[in-house]
Design an enzyme around this catalytic site. Structure first.
Site, PDB file in Angstrom:
ATOM      1  CB  CYS A 110     -33.911 -38.614 -17.323  1.00 24.89           C
ATOM      2  SG  CYS A 110     -34.521 -40.158 -16.659  1.00 24.89           S
TER       3      CYS A 110
ATOM      4  NE  ARG B 133     -32.536 -35.629 -22.172  1.00 26.20           N
ATOM      5  CZ  ARG B 133     -31.487 -35.922 -22.904  1.00 26.20           C
ATOM      6  NH1 ARG B 133     -31.311 -35.320 -24.058  1.00 26.20           N
ATOM      7  NH2 ARG B 133     -30.604 -36.796 -22.498  1.00 26.20           N
TER       8      ARG B 133
ATOM      9  CG  ASN C 271     -30.197 -38.931 -18.299  1.00 24.65           C
ATOM     10  OD1 ASN C 271     -30.826 -39.965 -18.488  1.00 24.65           O
ATOM     11  ND2 ASN C 271     -29.559 -38.300 -19.258  1.00 24.65           N
TER      12      ASN C 271
ATOM     13  CD  GLU D  62     -37.842 -43.587 -40.534  1.00 24.34           C
ATOM     14  OE1 GLU D  62     -37.278 -44.546 -39.980  1.00 24.34           O
ATOM     15  OE2 GLU D  62     -38.129 -42.541 -39.948  1.00 24.34           O
TER      16      GLU D  62
ATOM     17  CG  HIS E  85     -38.742 -65.511 -50.669  1.00 21.06           C
ATOM     18  ND1 HIS E  85     -38.494 -66.644 -51.410  1.00 21.06           N
ATOM     19  CD2 HIS E  85     -38.313 -64.468 -51.427  1.00 21.06           C
ATOM     20  CE1 HIS E  85     -37.920 -66.309 -52.557  1.00 21.06           C
ATOM     21  NE2 HIS E  85     -37.802 -64.985 -52.592  1.00 21.06           N
TER      22      HIS E  85
ATOM     23  CE  LYS F 218     -35.898 -36.458 -31.143  1.00 23.62           C
ATOM     24  NZ  LYS F 218     -36.546 -36.978 -32.345  1.00 23.62           N
TER      25      LYS F 218
HETATM   26  C1  F6R Z   1     -37.683 -43.120 -34.319  1.00 23.89           C
HETATM   27  C2  F6R Z   1     -36.548 -42.554 -33.619  1.00 23.89           C
HETATM   28  C3  F6R Z   1     -35.532 -43.475 -33.070  1.00 23.89           C
HETATM   29  C4  F6R Z   1     -34.123 -42.859 -33.149  1.00 23.89           C
HETATM   30  C5  F6R Z   1     -33.116 -43.764 -32.450  1.00 23.89           C
HETATM   31  C6  F6R Z   1     -31.703 -43.221 -32.543  1.00 23.89           C
HETATM   32  O1  F6R Z   1     -38.545 -42.140 -34.819  1.00 23.89           O
HETATM   33  O2  F6R Z   1     -36.456 -41.363 -33.443  1.00 23.89           O
HETATM   34  O3  F6R Z   1     -35.573 -44.716 -33.688  1.00 23.89           O
HETATM   35  O4  F6R Z   1     -33.785 -42.685 -34.493  1.00 23.89           O
HETATM   36  O5  F6R Z   1     -33.465 -43.892 -31.096  1.00 23.89           O
HETATM   37  O6  F6R Z   1     -31.603 -41.966 -31.960  1.00 23.89           O
HETATM   38  P1  F6R Z   1     -30.362 -41.024 -32.265  1.00 23.89           P
HETATM   39  O7  F6R Z   1     -30.431 -40.630 -33.700  1.00 23.89           O
HETATM   40  O8  F6R Z   1     -30.523 -39.861 -31.340  1.00 23.89           O
HETATM   41  O9  F6R Z   1     -29.131 -41.822 -31.971  1.00 23.89           O
END
Ligand code: F6R
Length: 645
Positions: free
Chosen positions: A2, A27, A122, A514, A537, A640
């Site tokens: 949010c 967000r 939020n 990653e 495995h 995000k």
């Molecule tokens: C993936 C991604 C998420 C963040 C995770 C932690 O591309 O962006 O996996 O890395 O949610 O977020 P932060 O770094 O903001 O704690």
């Protein structure tokens, strides 16, 4: 999770709030809404879906009744009333749904029964069921399924009570009412509210959820993060935990939840507004991938003193504290966790201190052994990830020292830590993390070197030698980025695959994880990362004719054994029909016979290699997602900044 914006000043609030929401849309993008105070009335509009749905509904209203260029904003024939575009105080919200589905009804703002108070939120109000029951017993009928709506009703009741006891009307009354309400709330929240009867004021409150103030001239802003207002001001105030803030055009007043005056921390934002714009790229993600050389260079800037010592940012730890550390835990989530996995190799190698990497969401539930000689490193781009914050608090309760790696000044995780190293990545808007990952890696390397230095394991010249290697990374990254066309072509070829597997060894293993995470979140494909040695495995059974397997190969110059072992693993998967995509160091000819697709990256020391080998995997995921027609910057179901546990 949010995005929240508030504005009070002399300019029309609607356009400013919508622009702020656009910058905060990363967000959450399940719905969006605004509430603007116009001439003793409240005008609200809210819509499920992305912000563009709301903007479509509002049409030209954002320009108000008179546009700066003098053109009429409304269709001819409409009465010249004060419309939503004319009010000079307002709030706006972009949602990532928690309580209640992503519908118009559940979109914020939520209103009091008389429609004169609007609230946006939020976080999660954990005791909302009790509060709802209480309000329903008083005859309140709820019109949404959210936990937020109860705050609008509680605020209305608090204002009525305060007026009944003769409290004078005005902005202070709104703040006093908010204080009454938040004292009753449990959980995590940032709240903003406006009252039609109290024009020219927006009140905010925060607990365990972000809120920053933008300081303008004759106008002020509130937002989940500074990107919402950097085009208007770079002067900001970071609020502390459990604070209420009242903004008017002329003033910012901060108190605790009980009315005692409190102070925020002033800071200057050094990002510029263009950093939060796409700058000609199709997606923020592509722009952020391209910004990585600069982001790495900026994170390294000024870290080495003339005496050859590494500098952190805010340090409330002594060198003795660092010397006393006999164990390190790295806590983080998602991509940040992967940077921690790489850090483990460097930190243990350079410091000889045992280092464990933990998913922050699991950390406190397994009762880890922590004491004052444990150093906990919390890694978070946003500085607001609730899982990481809760793990950090658990560590502090056990008296461990906490060092944060963070990209967001003014956020909660660095504020609650004993020391901070800020990554200078600039705003990361695309939901999938790219430049944050690379800068987190740089920060981890710097912390490893710093620890090795204060503990007397590495001399200044040894540290300087590694730092000098790090300084060469931006140029090498530029080289990698300049050679990405074959990766884009490969992405188009792989867009129809059912699954993609990633394998790596040593620091290449977290890179494989990653790469798989990026592909899952962006392309919605089955993707898994494996330690190459683990394949036999079990996972090797996944390989079928044509299954793409991306192989992250370490330098043959570094650890020969590692290199040879993974070359054998590549042969194993190829023998079973895999299409091998090999990421190797330039000049590594040993992999040529086993690579269906070969991507070379420049030579770099083994421990630092993830700074380069990750980049083709980011581009691959981004381009596959685009080829599959997905929204690269805002993948489904994600947000995000994850401010719920
Ligand atoms: C993936 C991604 C998420 C963040 C995770 C932690 O591309 O962006 O996996 O890395 O949610 O977020 P932060 O770094 O903001 O704690």
């Amino acid at each position: 999770m949010c995005g929240i914006v508030g504005y009070v000043g002399a300019r029309p609030a609607l356009g400013i709030v919508l622009d702020g929401l656009r910058r905060l849309e990363y967000r959450g993008y399940d719905s969006a809404g605004v509430a603007i105070v116009c001439d003793d009335e409240l005008r609200t509009e809210k819509r499920a879906g992305k912000l563009s749905n709301l903007e479509k509904t509002l049409g030209d209203e954002r320009f108000g009744s008179a546009r700066a260029d003098g053109a009429a904003a409304r269709p001819l024939g409409r009465p010249p009333m004060v419309g939503i575009g004319d009010g000079t105080a307002g709030i706006g919200h972009t949602r990532w749904a928690t309580h209640g589905g992503p519908t118009d009804r559940n979109a914020h703002p939520h209103l009091s029964r008389d429609g004169r108070i609007a609230v946006i939120h939020n976080g999660i109000i954990e005791n909302f069921a009790k509060l709802v029951a209480e309000l329903e017993a008083d005859g309140v009928e709820f019109v949404s399924d959210t936990d937020t709506e109860c705050v609008a009703h509680l605020l209305a009741a608090a204002l009525t009570d305060l007026r009944a006891v003769g409290e004078p009307d005005g902005p202070q009354l709104l703040a006093a009412a908010m204080r009454r309400v938040v004292q009753r709330l449990e959980g995590a929240f940032t709240l903003l509210a406006v009252d039609a009867g109290i024009p020219g004021a927006v009140v905010g409150a925060r607990r365990n959820s972000p809120l920053v103030v933008g300081r303008g001239v004759g106008e002020h802003y509130l937002a989940s993060d500074v990107s919402a207002f950097i085009e208007h001001t770079r002067d900001a105030v970071e609020l502390g935990q459990d604070q209420v803030v009242l903004i008017t055009a002329g003033d910012i007043e901060i108190t605790d939840f009980f009315g005692a005056p409190a102070l925020g921390r002033d800071f200057h934002i050094d990002w510029d507004a263009s950093a939060a714009e796409k700058g000609g790229y199709d997606y923020f993600m592509l722009k952020e991938i391209a910004e990585q050389p600069q982001a790495v260079a900026d994170t390294l800037l000024g870290r080495l003193t003339e005496a050859g010592e590494i500098m952190l940012d805010e340090v409330r730890l002594t060198d003795q504290d660092l010397r006393d550390a006999d164990k390190i835990f790295i806590i983080a989530c998602g991509t940040a966790y992967h940077s921690g996995l790489v850090a483990k190799y460097a930190i243990e190698h350079w410091t000889r201190i045992p280092c464990e990497v933990e998913l922050a969401s699991e950390f406190r539930y397994r009762d880890p052994v922590l004491d004052r000689s444990t150093l906990v490193v919390a890694i978070s781009q946003s500085g607001e990830t609730m899982d990481t914050l809760m793990a950090l608090r658990h560590a502090k309760e056990q008296k461990a020292r906490v060092l944060a790696i963070c990209n967001t000044n003014g956020s909660t995780i660095p504020r609650e830590s004993d020391a901070v190293l800020y990554t200078h990545g600039g705003p990361e808007i695309a939901v999938a993390s790219t430049k944050a990952f690379l800068t987190q890696l740089v920060a981890c390397y710097l912390i490893g070197l710093h620890l090795a230095q204060v503990r007397g394991i590495k001399y200044a010249d040894e540290v300087a030698a590694v730092v000098s290697q790090l300084h060469q990374v931006p140029d090498r990254l530029r080289q990698v980025l300049a050679e990405m066309e074959p990766v884009r072509q490969l992405a188009r070829e792989l867009a129809g695959a059912n699954q993609v597997l990633f394998i790596g060894r040593h620091v290449g293993y977290p890179v494989a994880l990653e790469g798989a995470l990026k592909l899952k979140e962006l392309a919605y494909m089955h993707a898994e990362g494996f330690a190459a040695g683990e394949l036999k495995h079990g996972p090797i059974a996944l390989i079928d004719e044509g299954t793409p397997v991306v192989c992250v190969v370490p330098s043959p110059a570094g650890r020969g054994v590692l290199h040879d072992k993974i070359v054998s693993n590549i042969q194993e998967v190829r023998a079973r029909g895999a299409r091998t995509v090999v990421i190797a160091e330039e000049g590594d000819t040993a992999v040529v016979p086993y690579a269906d697709d070969l991507i070379y990256v420049p030579r770099t020391p083994t421990l630092l290699a993830p700074l380069l080998t990750t980049v083709p995997l980011q581009v691959l995921a981004c381009e596959i997602a685009a080829a599959r027609g997905h929204d690269v910057d805002q993948p489904r179901n994600l947000a995000k900044s994850v401010t719920v546990e």
